[in-house]
Scaffold this motif. Structure first.
Motif, PDB file in Angstrom:
ATOM      1  N   LEU A 349      19.147  37.218 -49.719  1.00 26.24           N
ATOM      2  CA  LEU A 349      20.142  37.499 -48.834  1.00 26.24           C
ATOM      3  C   LEU A 349      20.051  36.141 -47.930  1.00 26.24           C
ATOM      4  O   LEU A 349      19.232  35.387 -48.115  1.00 26.24           O
ATOM      5  N   LEU A 350      20.899  36.270 -46.933  1.00 25.52           N
ATOM      6  CA  LEU A 350      21.124  34.861 -46.033  1.00 25.52           C
ATOM      7  C   LEU A 350      20.677  35.029 -44.742  1.00 25.52           C
ATOM      8  O   LEU A 350      20.864  36.370 -44.071  1.00 25.52           O
ATOM      9  N   VAL A 351      19.740  34.373 -44.111  1.00 28.46           N
ATOM     10  CA  VAL A 351      18.990  34.475 -42.806  1.00 28.46           C
ATOM     11  C   VAL A 351      19.698  33.258 -42.198  1.00 28.46           C
ATOM     12  O   VAL A 351      19.468  32.285 -42.293  1.00 28.46           O
ATOM     13  N   ALA A 352      20.318  33.761 -40.850  1.00 32.70           N
ATOM     14  CA  ALA A 352      20.869  32.697 -39.707  1.00 32.70           C
ATOM     15  C   ALA A 352      20.312  33.194 -38.489  1.00 32.70           C
ATOM     16  O   ALA A 352      20.161  34.087 -37.964  1.00 32.70           O
ATOM     17  N   ASP A 353      20.037  31.797 -37.586  1.00 33.02           N
ATOM     18  CA  ASP A 353      19.636  31.740 -36.416  1.00 33.02           C
ATOM     19  C   ASP A 353      20.622  31.227 -35.560  1.00 33.02           C
ATOM     20  O   ASP A 353      20.940  30.058 -35.751  1.00 33.02           O
ATOM     21  N   GLY A 354      21.229  32.017 -34.532  1.00 37.06           N
ATOM     22  CA  GLY A 354      22.180  31.311 -33.758  1.00 37.06           C
ATOM     23  C   GLY A 354      23.804  31.652 -34.344  1.00 37.06           C
ATOM     24  O   GLY A 354      23.789  31.771 -35.463  1.00 37.06           O
ATOM     25  N   ALA A 355      24.561  31.117 -33.447  1.00 34.67           N
ATOM     26  CA  ALA A 355      26.032  31.661 -33.524  1.00 34.67           C
ATOM     27  C   ALA A 355      26.567  30.704 -34.588  1.00 34.67           C
ATOM     28  O   ALA A 355      27.294  30.990 -35.513  1.00 34.67           O
ATOM     29  N   GLU A 356      26.403  29.437 -34.435  1.00 38.71           N
ATOM     30  CA  GLU A 356      26.985  28.210 -35.316  1.00 38.71           C
ATOM     31  C   GLU A 356      26.348  28.634 -36.858  1.00 38.71           C
ATOM     32  O   GLU A 356      27.119  28.554 -37.768  1.00 38.71           O
ATOM     33  N   GLU A 357      25.097  28.912 -36.880  1.00 35.75           N
ATOM     34  CA  GLU A 357      24.215  28.770 -38.341  1.00 35.75           C
ATOM     35  C   GLU A 357      25.084  30.386 -39.026  1.00 35.75           C
ATOM     36  O   GLU A 357      25.117  30.376 -40.081  1.00 35.75           O
ATOM     37  N   THR A 358      25.178  31.220 -37.949  1.00 37.27           N
ATOM     38  CA  THR A 358      25.713  32.702 -38.447  1.00 37.27           C
ATOM     39  C   THR A 358      26.945  32.399 -39.072  1.00 37.27           C
ATOM     40  O   THR A 358      27.300  33.008 -40.230  1.00 37.27           O
ATOM     41  N   ALA A 359      27.881  31.742 -38.390  1.00 37.05           N
ATOM     42  CA  ALA A 359      29.258  31.666 -38.490  1.00 37.05           C
ATOM     43  C   ALA A 359      29.240  31.000 -40.049  1.00 37.05           C
ATOM     44  O   ALA A 359      29.918  31.150 -40.873  1.00 37.05           O
ATOM     45  N   ALA A 360      28.517  29.917 -40.226  1.00 36.79           N
ATOM     46  CA  ALA A 360      28.501  28.963 -41.319  1.00 36.79           C
ATOM     47  C   ALA A 360      28.151  29.702 -42.692  1.00 36.79           C
ATOM     48  O   ALA A 360      28.751  29.586 -43.552  1.00 36.79           O
ATOM     49  N   ARG A 361      27.000  30.522 -42.378  1.00 38.33           N
ATOM     50  CA  ARG A 361      26.717  31.484 -43.688  1.00 38.33           C
ATOM     51  C   ARG A 361      27.834  32.293 -44.018  1.00 38.33           C
ATOM     52  O   ARG A 361      27.698  32.447 -45.357  1.00 38.33           O
ATOM     53  N   VAL A 362      28.549  32.981 -43.138  1.00 41.97           N
ATOM     54  CA  VAL A 362      29.422  33.821 -43.398  1.00 41.97           C
ATOM     55  C   VAL A 362      30.513  33.355 -44.054  1.00 41.97           C
ATOM     56  O   VAL A 362      31.196  33.738 -45.058  1.00 41.97           O
ATOM     57  N   ALA A 363      30.921  32.025 -43.705  1.00 45.47           N
ATOM     58  CA  ALA A 363      31.938  31.290 -44.155  1.00 45.47           C
ATOM     59  C   ALA A 363      31.658  30.886 -45.681  1.00 45.47           C
ATOM     60  O   ALA A 363      32.487  31.098 -46.506  1.00 45.47           O
ATOM     61  N   GLU A 364      30.546  30.585 -45.913  1.00 50.49           N
ATOM     62  CA  GLU A 364      29.983  30.264 -47.206  1.00 50.49           C
ATOM     63  C   GLU A 364      30.043  31.316 -48.076  1.00 50.49           C
ATOM     64  O   GLU A 364      30.389  31.118 -49.305  1.00 50.49           O
ATOM     65  N   VAL A 365      29.772  32.603 -47.693  1.00 53.59           N
ATOM     66  CA  VAL A 365      30.098  34.054 -48.680  1.00 53.59           C
ATOM     67  C   VAL A 365      31.532  34.254 -48.867  1.00 53.59           C
ATOM     68  O   VAL A 365      31.883  34.242 -50.003  1.00 53.59           O
ATOM     69  N   LEU A 366      32.431  34.199 -47.722  1.00 56.31           N
ATOM     70  CA  LEU A 366      33.890  34.050 -47.921  1.00 56.31           C
ATOM     71  C   LEU A 366      34.341  32.862 -48.880  1.00 56.31           C
ATOM     72  O   LEU A 366      35.390  33.275 -49.489  1.00 56.31           O
ATOM     73  N   ASP A 367      33.712  31.761 -49.004  1.00 50.98           N
ATOM     74  CA  ASP A 367      34.290  30.722 -49.830  1.00 50.98           C
ATOM     75  C   ASP A 367      33.728  30.843 -51.351  1.00 50.98           C
ATOM     76  O   ASP A 367      34.074  30.070 -52.060  1.00 50.98           O
TER      77      ASP A 367
END
Length: 402
Positions: A349-367
């Motif tokens: 799974l992906l662990v992200a801290d903060g809004a910018e990192e969370t958005a980046a990890r979600v975008a990576e999954v969507l890509d």
């Protein structure tokens, strides 16, 4: 040996397809295979009374008094408030249930007792309860720390209320842990946290990890998609629970706007019962859907492009994370929501801290940049969170061999 077990719970446990009392139900149904279980619990929702006939087919006896609404419970807690005592003890005390337990203790009916949460621990504390061969207290998580987190950013007068509850509840948790033969937690991390706060209890602490129903939460059981054409980002949970409310509000405020300029723009689906006014208001925003209660959460999880757990306050193991992983969905979680999960961050799974990192990890999954993440997620929970395996530890603790 006396195989009659007293199982006490602050709210009625029933199968997850009928509700969300997941840990208490799996413990109860597992123990009922080898013990004659007497269940004592409180009912604060009239709809829960419908589950009593089923529970009576599982248990030898059931005592489940209706204690009224949450508002009446809150009033009862205030009227019973005592200096130095946590409000939650008054909230979950019922004279009828106490009398029922006392009668069983006087008759020496029980060979063992399991108290599910500190709220029901007082029912089996004291001289009469010491006649029970083995008493186990499932604190689940360090609840006093949750209240401390609430107090940290609350305004007066609630800052005082939450801080008082944190202090008084920790004192009670420590006293209760010393009285029971074992105090267990939902994860090794929670047990360690409590040991730091209550070092005198360290040799009485253990943990029984949360599991997931791997047959129920499987990709093959996802059914028809409830979504349209837009990629779906999904959050599941009870939506009047403060950490969940704060999580989805933060995601809608700070993360989703960073993703909405994608083509196609993803939608954010908030799935769960009892959405608060603050959660319902989020549905007015572009791309946000608030479902309220749904007949089956699995189609929403199983057809999600990504499941998110953006919790800022979290204790123990998050079932929402385990269920999404079991359905082989990519998960993006905060460090708080990841705690206690037996899986590798970045691999399962992906662990992200903060809004910018969370958005980046979600975008990576969507890509599509994390192929195989969902399959590895399911493999991880199969290895570390199978209820059949985790509850064997509870057997050993109750038998006094673990």
């Amino acid at each position: 040996m006396n195989r009659r077990l007293l199982f006490l719970a602050h709210r009625i446990p029933y199968p997850p397809e009928k509700g969300e009392k997941i840990r208490s139900w799996h413990m109860l149904s597992h123990l009922a295979r080898d013990w004659e279980v007497e269940l004592g619990c409180l009912v604060d929702d009239p709809a829960d009374l419908d589950h009593l006939p089923f529970l009576r087919t599982v248990c030898a006896r059931v005592e489940a008094p209706f204690v009224g609404s949450k508002r009446s419970s809150a009033l009862r807690a205030l009227l019973r408030a005592r200096p130095g005592a946590p409000l939650s003890l008054g909230w979950f005390h019922d004279t009828g249930l106490a009398t029922w337990v006392d009668e069983g203790l006087a008759a020496r009916r029980y060979g063992a007792a399991l108290a599910y949460s500190s709220a029901v621990a007082p029912y089996v504390m004291g001289d009469a309860a010491r006649s029970i061969r083995r008493r186990v207290l499932d604190l689940v998580d360090v609840d006093s720390e949750k209240w401390r987190a609430y107090a940290a950013d609350a305004r007066l007068p609630m800052r005082y209320v939450w801080a008082r509850e944190a202090t008084t509840l920790l004192a009670f948790e420590r006293r209760a842990a010393m009285e029971f033969d074992r105090a267990i937690f939902v994860s090794e991390e929670e047990a360690r946290c409590f040991a730091r706060l209550a070092p005198e209890c360290a040799d009485r602490l253990d943990h029984v990890d949360n599991g997931v129903d791997l047959s129920r939460f499987a990709a093959a059981s996802r059914g028809e998609s409830p979504f349209g054409n837009a990629p779906a980002i999904v959050f599941t949970g009870t939506m009047d629970y403060r950490p969940n409310v704060e999580a989805v509000t933060w995601f809608a405020d700070a993360v989703l706007p960073r993703l909405r300029d994608r083509d196609p723009a993803p939608d954010f689906w908030i799935v769960g019962q009892n959405p608060s006014a603050a959660v319902r208001a989020l549905a007015d925003r572009p791309g946000v859907h608030v479902t309220g209660p749904v007949p089956d959460v699995r189609p929403y999880i199983g057809h999600a492009a990504v499941a998110v757990a953006p919790l800022l306050i979290a204790r123990g193991i998050q079932n929402k994370v385990l269920e999404a992983m079991a359905m082989a969905r990519p998960v993006v979680a905060t460090p708080q929501a990841y705690e206690g999960v037996r899986a590798s961050a970045g691999r399962d799974l992906l662990v992200a801290d903060g809004a910018e990192e969370t958005a980046a990890r979600v975008a990576e999954v969507l890509d599509g940049r994390h192929p195989g993440l969902g399959d590895r997620a399911r493999a991880a929970v199969m290895s570390g969170h199978d209820w059949g395996a985790t509850l064997r530890r509870l057997d050993a603790i109750l038998e006094g061999t673990g």
